[in-house]
Scaffold this active site. Structure first.
Site, mmCIF file in Angstrom:
data_model
loop_
_atom_site.group_PDB
_atom_site.id
_atom_site.type_symbol
_atom_site.label_atom_id
_atom_site.label_comp_id
_atom_site.label_asym_id
_atom_site.label_seq_id
_atom_site.Cartn_x
_atom_site.Cartn_y
_atom_site.Cartn_z
ATOM 1 N N HIS A 55 11.500 -21.075 -24.739
ATOM 2 C CA HIS A 55 10.764 -19.965 -24.110
ATOM 3 C C HIS A 55 11.629 -18.724 -24.086
ATOM 4 O O HIS A 55 12.795 -18.761 -24.474
ATOM 5 C CB HIS A 55 10.238 -20.350 -22.734
ATOM 6 C CG HIS A 55 11.272 -20.600 -21.677
ATOM 7 N ND1 HIS A 55 12.172 -21.639 -21.755
ATOM 8 C CD2 HIS A 55 11.552 -19.947 -20.515
ATOM 9 C CE1 HIS A 55 12.942 -21.630 -20.675
ATOM 10 N NE2 HIS A 55 12.597 -20.608 -19.912
ATOM 11 N N HIS A 88 5.753 -22.741 -16.668
ATOM 12 C CA HIS A 88 6.938 -21.936 -16.334
ATOM 13 C C HIS A 88 6.791 -20.540 -16.947
ATOM 14 O O HIS A 88 6.959 -19.525 -16.289
ATOM 15 C CB HIS A 88 8.170 -22.660 -16.853
ATOM 16 C CG HIS A 88 9.466 -21.960 -16.626
ATOM 17 N ND1 HIS A 88 9.993 -21.754 -15.368
ATOM 18 C CD2 HIS A 88 10.363 -21.422 -17.489
ATOM 19 C CE1 HIS A 88 11.153 -21.108 -15.478
ATOM 20 N NE2 HIS A 88 11.395 -20.897 -16.755
ATOM 21 N N HIS A 140 12.928 -16.641 -21.754
ATOM 22 C CA HIS A 140 13.881 -16.190 -20.727
ATOM 23 C C HIS A 140 15.289 -15.969 -21.296
ATOM 24 O O HIS A 140 15.727 -16.697 -22.188
ATOM 25 C CB HIS A 140 13.947 -17.201 -19.571
ATOM 26 C CG HIS A 140 12.737 -17.132 -18.679
ATOM 27 N ND1 HIS A 140 12.326 -18.192 -17.896
ATOM 28 C CD2 HIS A 140 11.857 -16.122 -18.438
ATOM 29 C CE1 HIS A 140 11.243 -17.830 -17.212
ATOM 30 N NE2 HIS A 140 10.934 -16.588 -17.533
ATOM 31 N N HIS A 165 18.726 -27.267 -17.443
ATOM 32 C CA HIS A 165 19.536 -26.932 -16.268
ATOM 33 C C HIS A 165 20.016 -28.176 -15.533
ATOM 34 O O HIS A 165 19.319 -29.194 -15.508
ATOM 35 C CB HIS A 165 18.748 -26.068 -15.273
ATOM 36 C CG HIS A 165 18.439 -24.688 -15.764
ATOM 37 N ND1 HIS A 165 19.315 -23.638 -15.595
ATOM 38 C CD2 HIS A 165 17.361 -24.193 -16.424
ATOM 39 C CE1 HIS A 165 18.769 -22.542 -16.121
ATOM 40 N NE2 HIS A 165 17.588 -22.852 -16.640
ATOM 41 N N ASP A 218 12.633 -25.449 -19.639
ATOM 42 C CA ASP A 218 12.475 -25.366 -18.184
ATOM 43 C C ASP A 218 11.113 -25.890 -17.730
ATOM 44 O O ASP A 218 10.593 -25.471 -16.698
ATOM 45 C CB ASP A 218 12.624 -23.910 -17.706
ATOM 46 C CG ASP A 218 14.055 -23.401 -17.774
ATOM 47 O OD1 ASP A 218 14.964 -24.190 -18.087
ATOM 48 O OD2 ASP A 218 14.249 -22.198 -17.509
ATOM 49 N N ASP A 262 18.212 -16.604 -20.228
ATOM 50 C CA ASP A 262 19.188 -17.696 -20.183
ATOM 51 C C ASP A 262 18.851 -18.793 -21.196
ATOM 52 O O ASP A 262 19.437 -19.880 -21.165
ATOM 53 C CB ASP A 262 19.323 -18.268 -18.757
ATOM 54 C CG ASP A 262 18.049 -18.918 -18.251
ATOM 55 O OD1 ASP A 262 16.959 -18.347 -18.468
ATOM 56 O OD2 ASP A 262 18.132 -20.003 -17.639
ATOM 57 N N HIS A 263 17.921 -18.484 -22.117
ATOM 58 C CA HIS A 263 17.580 -19.416 -23.203
ATOM 59 C C HIS A 263 17.652 -18.738 -24.575
ATOM 60 O O HIS A 263 17.767 -19.414 -25.589
ATOM 61 C CB HIS A 263 16.181 -20.006 -22.971
ATOM 62 C CG HIS A 263 16.107 -20.794 -21.698
ATOM 63 N ND1 HIS A 263 16.079 -22.159 -21.673
ATOM 64 C CD2 HIS A 263 16.142 -20.397 -20.400
ATOM 65 C CE1 HIS A 263 16.072 -22.571 -20.402
ATOM 66 N NE2 HIS A 263 16.115 -21.516 -19.619
HETATM 67 FE FE FE Z 1 16.212 -21.389 -17.543
HETATM 68 ZN ZN ZN Z 2 13.229 -20.257 -17.827
#
Ligand code: FE
Ligand code: ZN
Length: 256
Positions: free
Chosen positions: A57, A115, A59, A172, A134, A61-62
């Site tokens: 996805h 998400h 985001h 995570h 996530d 942090d990905h």
């Molecule tokens: Fe994440």
């Molecule tokens: Zn995420």
């Protein structure tokens, strides 16, 4: 039968990036590179050449390492067709039911909105590996930033159909706090009590609790158990309406 050789790279506060190689073709993929530096170091250490980034996805942090890794290695970036506008550097656009060929392995693609609306997951059947970003966490699930409880429950249902032996490579390390919450809504679940004790022991030694297996998650993760009568009873809801049970469980987790 060749299986992926999978390495787990902890980055940022609690993210896991997965780097893997398919031994017959030598293709190398990385799932959700939050940052590029640790991925490049690991590639160097292993003597591998990156060929693909697989994003679940959009985001940061990905996808934060996407462009630097592409610049450094010339790799191909794979992501969701529905989210193509938000996946930096995307080359290959995938949707529900697509088969992503990866040398002697292949991944089935699931669209799993909840998400985010464009979230996808990759299931490498031969390697018994699910890269779920996530969407599903060990003992938890992702927050509903863009989707509805009904969408997320349906998305998680796709994972429940996979074999119990499937390893859940989530993005995570949230397991210990997820476990504390899970016990608050499902206190009589013996398998959960036992699993939580193991998790606390692992975290004390600073060891990862990920990957888990889908079999463990089906037995202990409240977000996969919204149609279980005992969980519904704890919440004073009816198990005949799993979306309501799921929504209430998610609401409580958000306020936990
Ligand atoms: Fe994440
Ligand atoms: Zn995420």
């Amino acid at each position: 039968m060749s299986k992926l050789d999978i390495h787990q790279i902890p980055v940022l506060n609690d993210n896991y990036v997965y780097l893997f190689r398919e031994p017959e073709s030598g293709l190398v993929g990385v799932v959700d590179p939050a940052v590029s530096g640790p991925v490049l170091s690991k590639l160097k250490e292993l003597g591998w050449t990156l060929t693909h980034i697989l994003n679940t996805h959009h985001h940061g942090d990905h996808t934060g390492g996407n462009l630097e890794l592409k610049e450094a290695t010339g790799c191909t970036i794979v992501g969701a067709k529905k989210d193509a506008a938000r996946i930096p550097g995307i080359d290959i656009r995938l949707e529900e039911g697509d088969i992503f060929e990866f040398g002697a392995e292949k991944a089935e693609v699931f669209e799993v909105p909840g998400h985010t609306v464009g979230h996808i997951a990759y299931w490498f059947e031969k390697s018994d590996a699910l890269f779920c970003g996530d969407t599903l966490f060990a003992l938890g699930c992702g927050r509903l930033f863009e989707g509805t409880p009904a969408q997320m429950w349906q998305s998680l249902g796709k994972f429940r159909n996979l074999p119990d032996s499937t390893r859940v490579y989530c993005a995570h390390e949230y397991t210990e706090s997820n476990g504390r919450f899970a016990l608050s809504v499902d206190p009589k679940n013996k398998a959960l009590q036992e699993r939580f004790a193991e998790i606390v022991a692992l975290r004390k030694r600073n060891k990862p609790t990920v990957p888990s297996t889908l079999g463990e998650e089906k037995a202990t993760n409240p977000f996969l158990r919204a149609d279980d009568p005992s969980l519904a009873a704890e919440l004073n809801l009816s198990a005949t309406d799993p979306v309501a049970v799921f929504a209430e469980t998610r609401r409580r987790k958000d306020n936990f």
